[in-house]
Scaffold this motif. Structure first.
Motif, short mmCIF file in Angstrom:
data_model
loop_
_atom_site.label_atom_id
_atom_site.label_comp_id
_atom_site.label_asym_id
_atom_site.label_seq_id
_atom_site.Cartn_x
_atom_site.Cartn_y
_atom_site.Cartn_z
N ARG A 86 1.13 -1.21 0.26
CA ARG A 86 0.30 0.23 -0.31
C ARG A 86 0.90 1.66 -0.10
NH1 ARG A 86 -5.27 -1.18 1.05
NH2 ARG A 86 -5.68 -2.63 1.91
N ASP A 87 0.36 2.42 -0.61
CA ASP A 87 0.73 3.52 -0.62
C ASP A 87 0.45 4.33 1.22
OD1 ASP A 87 -1.27 4.92 -0.43
OD2 ASP A 87 -1.78 5.24 -2.54
N GLN A 88 1.19 5.34 1.30
CA GLN A 88 0.82 6.21 2.49
C GLN A 88 -0.20 6.15 2.60
OE1 GLN A 88 3.01 9.11 2.11
NE2 GLN A 88 5.48 8.54 1.98
N ASP A 89 -1.73 6.33 1.49
CA ASP A 89 -2.78 6.66 1.60
C ASP A 89 -3.56 5.66 1.29
OD1 ASP A 89 -2.08 9.63 1.40
OD2 ASP A 89 -2.67 9.29 -0.80
N GLY A 90 -2.82 4.93 2.03
CA GLY A 90 -3.55 3.37 1.78
C GLY A 90 -4.24 2.61 0.35
N GLY A 91 -3.93 3.64 -0.54
CA GLY A 91 -3.94 2.52 -1.86
C GLY A 91 -3.39 1.33 -2.28
N ILE A 92 -4.20 -0.09 -2.90
CA ILE A 92 -2.92 -0.59 -3.39
C ILE A 92 -2.04 -0.58 -4.50
CG2 ILE A 92 -3.13 -2.67 -4.49
CD1 ILE A 92 -5.66 -3.61 -2.25
N VAL A 93 -0.67 -0.84 -4.17
CA VAL A 93 0.33 -0.36 -4.72
C VAL A 93 0.81 -1.23 -5.67
CG1 VAL A 93 2.41 0.52 -5.60
CG2 VAL A 93 0.65 1.81 -3.67
N ASP A 94 0.29 -2.80 -5.21
CA ASP A 94 0.88 -4.37 -5.81
C ASP A 94 0.30 -4.95 -4.67
OD1 ASP A 94 1.88 -5.61 -7.83
OD2 ASP A 94 3.99 -5.05 -6.74
N SER A 95 0.10 -6.75 -5.80
CA SER A 95 -0.15 -7.50 -4.84
C SER A 95 0.02 -8.52 -5.66
CB SER A 95 -1.67 -7.39 -4.33
OG SER A 95 -2.68 -7.59 -5.49
N PRO A 149 10.06 -14.04 -3.84
CA PRO A 149 11.55 -13.47 -3.30
C PRO A 149 12.00 -12.41 -4.03
CG PRO A 149 12.52 -15.34 -3.86
CD PRO A 149 10.91 -15.20 -4.15
N ASP A 150 12.06 -12.27 -5.39
CA ASP A 150 12.04 -11.13 -6.05
C ASP A 150 11.28 -9.75 -6.45
OD1 ASP A 150 14.24 -12.78 -7.66
OD2 ASP A 150 12.99 -13.04 -9.59
N LYS A 151 9.75 -10.18 -5.51
CA LYS A 151 9.62 -8.51 -5.22
C LYS A 151 10.12 -8.20 -3.96
CE LYS A 151 5.33 -8.69 -8.33
NZ LYS A 151 4.30 -7.86 -8.60
N LEU A 152 9.77 -9.12 -2.77
CA LEU A 152 10.24 -8.71 -1.97
C LEU A 152 11.35 -8.15 -1.38
CD1 LEU A 152 9.29 -12.12 -0.21
CD2 LEU A 152 8.13 -9.74 -0.65
N LYS A 153 13.08 -8.84 -2.26
CA LYS A 153 14.34 -8.10 -2.91
C LYS A 153 14.23 -6.23 -2.75
CE LYS A 153 16.96 -12.39 -3.04
NZ LYS A 153 17.85 -12.82 -3.78
N ALA A 154 12.84 -6.19 -4.37
CA ALA A 154 12.90 -5.00 -4.77
C ALA A 154 11.55 -4.37 -3.90
CB ALA A 154 12.07 -4.83 -5.69
N LEU A 155 11.28 -4.76 -3.22
CA LEU A 155 10.20 -3.54 -2.09
C LEU A 155 11.30 -3.27 -0.86
CD1 LEU A 155 7.64 -3.07 -1.36
CD2 LEU A 155 7.61 -4.89 0.12
N ALA A 156 12.56 -4.32 -0.16
CA ALA A 156 13.02 -3.50 0.49
C ALA A 156 14.44 -2.81 -0.21
CB ALA A 156 14.13 -5.44 0.92
N ALA A 157 14.98 -2.38 -1.78
CA ALA A 157 15.44 -1.90 -2.31
C ALA A 157 15.13 0.07 -1.77
CB ALA A 157 15.80 -1.45 -3.39
#
Length: 69
Positions: A46-55, A61-69
């Motif tokens: 979610r973004d700062q306003d609570g909207g869904i950005v991705d799911s 692991p690739d998406k989680l690594k990108a999220l951590a970057a």
């Protein structure tokens, strides 16, 4: 197994998250079904306003690594 792997990776990278157990939380189950997912884990970004950005569903692991970057 995939839920645990996702949680461990989020913790390792110090990413804050809410854990909802669809096995005991009927609202969480309906929410994930409403997104079209039938397999856990379901990760919702979610973004700062609570909207869904991705799911996505499953350990990714690739998406989680990108999220951590």
């Amino acid at each position: 197994m995939q839920c645990g792997a996702s949680s461990r990776m989020l913790q390792k990278h110090e990413i804050e998250y809410d854990y909802l157990d669809v096995g005991v939380d009927a609202d969480a189950l309906e929410f994930t079904k409403g997104l079209g997912y039938m397999q856990a884990p379901v990760l919702v970004i979610r973004d700062q306003d609570g909207g869904i950005v991705d799911s996505w569903s499953g350990f990714n692991p690739d998406k989680l690594k990108a999220l951590a970057a």
